[in-house]
Design a protein around this motif. Sequence first.
Motif, PDB file in Angstrom:
ATOM      1  N   GLN A 172       0.780  -1.271  -0.047  1.00 12.12           N
ATOM      2  CA  GLN A 172      -0.193   0.100  -0.126  1.00 12.12           C
ATOM      3  C   GLN A 172       0.849   1.300  -0.110  1.00 12.12           C
ATOM      4  OE1 GLN A 172      -3.041   0.007   3.063  1.00 12.12           O
ATOM      5  NE2 GLN A 172      -3.083   2.412   2.901  1.00 12.12           N
ATOM      6  N   VAL A 218       0.682   4.088  -2.985  1.00  8.40           N
ATOM      7  CA  VAL A 218       0.446   5.397  -2.927  1.00  8.40           C
ATOM      8  C   VAL A 218       1.480   6.432  -3.293  1.00  8.40           C
ATOM      9  CG1 VAL A 218      -0.304   7.141  -1.142  1.00  8.40           C
ATOM     10  CG2 VAL A 218      -1.422   4.994  -1.128  1.00  8.40           C
ATOM     11  N   THR A 230      -6.648  -3.357  -2.360  1.00 12.06           N
ATOM     12  CA  THR A 230      -7.570  -2.651  -2.906  1.00 12.06           C
ATOM     13  C   THR A 230      -8.854  -1.956  -1.949  1.00 12.06           C
ATOM     14  OG1 THR A 230      -7.246  -3.568  -5.098  1.00 12.06           O
ATOM     15  CG2 THR A 230      -9.393  -2.250  -4.823  1.00 12.06           C
ATOM     16  N   LEU A 255      -7.520   0.728   0.067  1.00  7.50           N
ATOM     17  CA  LEU A 255      -7.441   1.876  -0.655  1.00  7.50           C
ATOM     18  C   LEU A 255      -9.102   2.397  -0.746  1.00  7.50           C
ATOM     19  CD1 LEU A 255      -5.404   1.151  -3.723  1.00  7.50           C
ATOM     20  CD2 LEU A 255      -4.605   2.175  -1.657  1.00  7.50           C
ATOM     21  N   ASP A 256      -9.875   1.598  -0.632  1.00  8.59           N
ATOM     22  CA  ASP A 256     -11.387   2.025  -0.796  1.00  8.59           C
ATOM     23  C   ASP A 256     -11.507   2.665   0.679  1.00  8.59           C
ATOM     24  OD1 ASP A 256     -11.907   0.762  -3.077  1.00  8.59           O
ATOM     25  OD2 ASP A 256     -12.605  -0.965  -2.304  1.00  8.59           O
ATOM     26  N   VAL A 313     -10.381   6.139   0.442  1.00 10.82           N
ATOM     27  CA  VAL A 313     -11.512   7.218  -0.156  1.00 10.82           C
ATOM     28  C   VAL A 313     -12.719   7.663   0.730  1.00 10.82           C
ATOM     29  CG1 VAL A 313     -12.977   7.242  -2.228  1.00 10.82           C
ATOM     30  CG2 VAL A 313     -10.682   6.242  -2.576  1.00 10.82           C
ATOM     31  N   MET A 316      -7.914   9.979  -0.019  1.00 11.98           N
ATOM     32  CA  MET A 316      -7.543   9.642  -1.077  1.00 11.98           C
ATOM     33  C   MET A 316      -8.897   9.880  -2.206  1.00 11.98           C
ATOM     34  SD  MET A 316      -6.330   5.954  -2.740  1.00 11.98           S
ATOM     35  CE  MET A 316      -4.508   6.369  -2.474  1.00 11.98           C
ATOM     36  N   GLU A 333      -7.663   8.573  -7.895  1.00 13.86           N
ATOM     37  CA  GLU A 333      -6.231   8.292  -7.266  1.00 13.86           C
ATOM     38  C   GLU A 333      -6.363   6.864  -6.768  1.00 13.86           C
ATOM     39  OE1 GLU A 333      -4.596  12.535  -5.263  1.00 13.86           O
ATOM     40  OE2 GLU A 333      -5.920  11.116  -4.029  1.00 13.86           O
ATOM     41  N   ARG A 334      -7.649   6.535  -6.224  1.00 14.15           N
ATOM     42  CA  ARG A 334      -7.675   5.114  -5.830  1.00 14.15           C
ATOM     43  C   ARG A 334      -7.664   4.062  -7.114  1.00 14.15           C
ATOM     44  NH1 ARG A 334     -12.832   3.242  -4.469  1.00 14.15           N
ATOM     45  NH2 ARG A 334     -13.316   4.444  -6.409  1.00 14.15           N
ATOM     46  N   ASP A 335      -8.176   4.400  -8.250  1.00 13.26           N
ATOM     47  CA  ASP A 335      -8.297   3.804  -9.683  1.00 13.26           C
ATOM     48  C   ASP A 335      -7.080   3.623 -10.085  1.00 13.26           C
ATOM     49  OD1 ASP A 335     -11.180   3.604  -8.940  1.00 13.26           O
ATOM     50  OD2 ASP A 335     -11.773   5.012 -10.394  1.00 13.26           O
TER      51      ASP A 335
END
Length: 517
Positions: free
Chosen positions: A27, A31, A54, A57-58, A61, A66, A70-72
């Motif tokens: 991660q 990032v 993933t 990261l969600d 968001v 984020m 940026e996550r995608d």
Amino acid sequence: MASVENAPDAGTVAVVGTGTMGQGIAQVALVAGHRVRLHDVAPGRAEQAAGAVTARLDRLVAKGRMTAAERDAAAGRLHAAEELGDLADAGLVVEAVLEDLGAKQLLFEALESVVADTCLLATNTSSLSVTAIAGALRRPGRFVGLHFFNPAPLLPLVEVVSGHATDEATAVRAGELAAAWGKTPVRCTDTPGFIVNRVARPFYAEAFRLLEERAADPATLDAVLRESGGFRMGPFELTDLIGQDVNEAVTRSVWEAFFQDPKFTPSLAQRRLVEAGRLGRKSGHGWFPHGEAAGEAAGNAERPAPHTAPRHPAPRQVTVHGSLGPAAVLPELLADAGIGVVPADASHTGLTVHADEGYLVLPGGARLRLADGRAPAPGEIHFDLALDYRTATRIALGCADDVSEADRAAAAGLFQALGKQVSVIEPVPGLVVARTVAMLADLAADAVARGVAGEADVDTAMRLGVNYPRGPLEWCDALGAGWAASVLRGLHGAYPTGRYAPSQGLLRRSGPAGGQS
């Protein structure tokens, strides 16, 4: 000629091992903008871990840390690598597999046949020798330790560990990468425990030893270290959080790696806790109860309270002899609280008082002295060290057996008048905070003297890695290295095992007198 797409590139980071640390490191690299390949020896595990990253990261968001775009983009750079050969284009491989020397050596030997000669190879080991892991490699100069702290995305510290054969350019490059990822790198050589796990041992060991000596209970010892020493958590609650098995294994590993040096001796009390299956929060019970079910929130179980003395009136005045050293602010605080502070008349008393032998005299005649590594002499009450006597909210006292109840009450009332809670513990040498800080200073000074790391890196590592209120060398200098050495000499006299003998690094730091009074 290899295509640009498949050429080795520092922009591609491979993480081998997909547990909590592996996912966290992945991660961090994602990032920071890298392409990341996750690999695990277990079939399907890398794909599962990619999904878990993933999901991390969600959550970023959802928390507004984020954007969705940026996550995608980050998720698009993340790939599961089912075969080791899929890591061929990596510019850095970070290993986070189980702590087994043989397994790590086999992995890196295999990686050498896959990645380019320009690829950095790094281990996230916390307990094994970086030198030993690299021992079987063709090019050990490109091998380095990158020790992240859990959780890797949140904690800023990374120990950059140079093994015996690590090239300087490799360590510099690894540190620059960690800094580019928003981390704070510290440099150190390959030594048992590196910086943090080596220097931090006394924080746990001294508290556990005090428990074994029945000086006080865990809740009281934790409270004194938090509320007087300024530590964010006490060692008993912290090891319950870490896991008693994990903490005890690290202590045992460092002790064995130092050939059973008494400075690192593990705790029998903690060993018994582990043998009983009381591992802390994850098992529902450690030093403290955490609920009947493993993983249940600590707040759901009743926690023991620290021993706190009842309220007593403060004496109207005290007499001060000499300087109180690290507690020199106390007379000012007492005067501000309305307590008369009378300087001693040395010609009247006939006493010669050295600067490091200062003390207060209570109305009943007992001497109130800062803990100095010795047990209280007859007629003495020792009070503990505080990070800051102005802001400390608790003080520990230890009284010689012959001290009257009136003077015990007066000593408690004196500190209570300053807004402190008071814990009266058994009159053990060095009390709690004083012996802990002196030992931390000793191990830190010893690490610097032996070339493990520089002073700034040691202090930075201990502040960021384990949240100490001060770096141990900064703390040592504020107190006086001579004071720390004197405390340890007192402890060494009480426990002549070598555990408390001040190191040469601390003695040199304390100057020609070496801390002698």
